[in-house]
Scaffold this active site. Structure first.
Site, mmCIF file in Angstrom:
data_model
loop_
_atom_site.group_PDB
_atom_site.id
_atom_site.type_symbol
_atom_site.label_atom_id
_atom_site.label_comp_id
_atom_site.label_asym_id
_atom_site.label_seq_id
_atom_site.Cartn_x
_atom_site.Cartn_y
_atom_site.Cartn_z
ATOM 1 N N GLU A 206 0.817 -1.212 0.000
ATOM 2 C CA GLU A 206 0.000 0.000 0.000
ATOM 3 C C GLU A 206 0.848 1.258 0.000
ATOM 4 O O GLU A 206 0.351 2.346 0.279
ATOM 5 C CB GLU A 206 -0.951 -0.002 1.202
ATOM 6 C CG GLU A 206 -1.903 -1.176 1.168
ATOM 7 C CD GLU A 206 -3.060 -1.036 2.142
ATOM 8 O OE1 GLU A 206 -3.219 0.032 2.749
ATOM 9 O OE2 GLU A 206 -3.795 -2.011 2.285
ATOM 10 N N LYS A 338 -15.922 -1.214 3.720
ATOM 11 C CA LYS A 338 -15.301 -1.566 2.438
ATOM 12 C C LYS A 338 -16.396 -2.132 1.538
ATOM 13 O O LYS A 338 -16.889 -3.239 1.801
ATOM 14 C CB LYS A 338 -14.232 -2.635 2.653
ATOM 15 C CG LYS A 338 -12.997 -2.178 3.416
ATOM 16 C CD LYS A 338 -12.165 -3.399 3.779
ATOM 17 C CE LYS A 338 -10.760 -3.051 4.217
ATOM 18 N NZ LYS A 338 -10.055 -4.245 4.747
HETATM 19 C C1 2PG Z 1 -7.199 -3.739 5.757
HETATM 20 C C2 2PG Z 1 -6.933 -3.547 4.266
HETATM 21 C C3 2PG Z 1 -6.298 -2.216 3.982
HETATM 22 P P1 2PG Z 1 -6.779 -5.663 2.778
HETATM 23 O O1 2PG Z 1 -6.930 -4.795 6.329
HETATM 24 O O2 2PG Z 1 -7.755 -2.839 6.377
HETATM 25 O O3 2PG Z 1 -5.135 -1.994 4.754
HETATM 26 O O4 2PG Z 1 -6.128 -4.592 3.760
HETATM 27 O O5 2PG Z 1 -7.400 -4.913 1.661
HETATM 28 O O6 2PG Z 1 -5.633 -6.548 2.350
HETATM 29 O O7 2PG Z 1 -7.800 -6.404 3.576
HETATM 30 MG MG MG Z 2 -7.938 -4.069 8.233
#
Ligand code: 2PG
Ligand code: MG
Length: 436
Positions: A206, A338
């Protein structure tokens, strides 16, 4: 004829920031307005996230998405073309019903989300307003507090450290642009510091510095030093936010800190985190315990929830029923949102509405696999969540989001408000942070 009925939907395979395939959808309305969106992808995922459909072939390490693309171009397009895109809820409900499974295992949440987001972009374009304004109306003027990664770890950096995200927030900043300026200084000073110590090994997934520490705590110490050497007062102007992502190294109440060759139970991990909270200016901790450790989450929240933000990501996967369950147990006080954990904008918004009704705060978040798509910036502002997490302060797919928020702040002019230290209002960071 409804001007905003859907004329066509087309998906294609594009590539994300890890060079992996993902789904882009393009939706055109009868008035010619176009909306386009790309689904992101996580690496450290909650097991209760909506299903990401990847092809059962060996291509690209088994990560191809041609079936999801075909689902958009076939079944989804057939079902939605000709219907109105005006009502996002109705459109998303059609996607949910069409899939017919609880986790979107049939069509794939990566297929449905691209269409859901593309539809919102198309309607905003048709109305001639920016997406955040379409989503939030005239009240959508709140710029979020950014959570920005300085060191990467966990699944995003070859598990070089156990903790996944060492981030900063800027409770002392007066506006969004200033928070980015301060972050730029801290990010730079952390890089210089690591260079001097011979521990700089490029950047993680990231964009945060790829760390070479011998203990997790060393990362915290280095971060505080970086904040100080950039000229800021730790805890007052700039504070620390962590994503422990504990599901990545813990199950059934047992946690293995690989870097330190240590095994802890839930209480041991809670004690360790409480010690860190006492010692370092930490304003926010995400996934401090694993997703299957509801009791541990509740105990940690009881011990520290009045002092800082405790965020559920893998633990709550943007899912309203899980948020209700957590609230009933007093576990966590903030939700990470998300959209691809659910597969439609409407379900993600529902999670935020439920969270809000239960007194939880929310952070809209990117995934570790991202693209130039900036939809989440508009969600954070349109839905007025007050916080946004996008990864670090490097790499185009991250900067695209920060820069989009800057444009919106400028466009809003004197109407722009900044979430500021208010997001941590319940839990003043200032009271803590002495390293003594
Ligand atoms: C998280 C995300 C972003 P990932 O865990 O919050 O840092 O990671 O998209 O790999 O789940
Ligand atoms: Mg996370």
């Amino acid at each position: 004829m409804n001007a905003r009925s859907i004329r066509s939907i087309h998906a294609r395979r594009v590539w994300d920031s890890r060079g992996r395939p993902t789904v882009e959808a393009e939706l055109i309305l009868d008035d010619g307005a176009v909306g386009r969106a790309i689904t992101p992808a996580g690496a450290s995922k909650g097991t209760r996230e909506a299903f990401e459909l990847r092809d059962a072939t060996a291509r690209f390490g088994g990560l191809d998405v041609m079936q999801a693309v075909a689902n958009v171009n076939g079944e989804i397009a057939r079902a939605l073309v000709g219907s109105s895109a005006d009502d996002q809820t109705a459109l998303d409900e059609r996607l949910i019903a069409l899939d017919g499974t609880l986790a979107k295992t049939r069509l794939g949440a990566n297929a449905t989300l691209a269409v859901s987001m593309a539809a919102s972009h198309a309607v905003a374009a048709s109305l001639g307003v920016p997406l955040y304004q379409y989503l939030g109306g005239p009240d959508a003027t709140l710029l979020p507090m950014p959570q920005i990664q300085i060191f990467g770890g966990g699944a995003h950096a070859g598990r070089r450290v156990d903790i996944q995200d060492f981030m900063i927030v800027c409770p002392g900043a007066h506006n969004f642009g200033q928070a980015l300026e301060w972050t730029a200084e801290v990010y730079r000073s952390a890089g210089v510091l690591m260079q001097e110590r011979g521990s700089r090994f490029g950047v993680a997934d990231e964009g945060g510095w790829w760390p070479d520490f011998t203990t997790n705590e060393q990362a915290l110490e280095t971060l505080v030093t970086a904040i100080e050497s950039a000229g800021f007062v730790p805890g007052e102007q700039v504070a620390i936010a962590l994503d422990v992502a504990a599901s990545e190294f813990g199950r059934h109440g047992r946690y293995t800190l690989g870097l330190e060759s240590r095994e802890l139970d839930s209480d041991g991990l809670i004690e360790l985190l409480l010690r860190w909270i006492d010692r370092y200016p930490i304003a926010s901790i995400e996934d401090p315990l694993a997703e299957d450790d509801l009791e541990g989450f509740a105990r940690f929240t009881q011990a520290a929830g009045h002092r800082l933000q405790i965020v559920g990501d893998d633990f709550l996967v943007s899912h309203a029923p899980l948020i209700r369950q957590a609230a009933a147990m007093g576990a966590a006080n903030t939700v990470l949102l998300k959209p691809n954990q659910r597969g439609t904008l409407t379900e993600t918004l529902q999670a935020w509405q439920v969270a809000q009704s239960l007194g939880y705060a929310a952070i809209v978040s990117a995934r570790s696999g991202e693209t130039e798509d900036t939809t989440i910036v508009h969600l954070a502002i349109g839905w007025q969540t007050g916080q946004l997490k996008v990864g670090s302060f490097a790499r185009g797919e991250r900067m695209a989001k920060w820069n989009e928020a800057l444009r919106i702040e400028e466009r809003l002019g004197p109407r722009a408000r900044f979430a500021g230290a208010g997001v941590f209002g319940r839990n003043p960071v200032k009271a803590r942070g002495s390293r003594a």
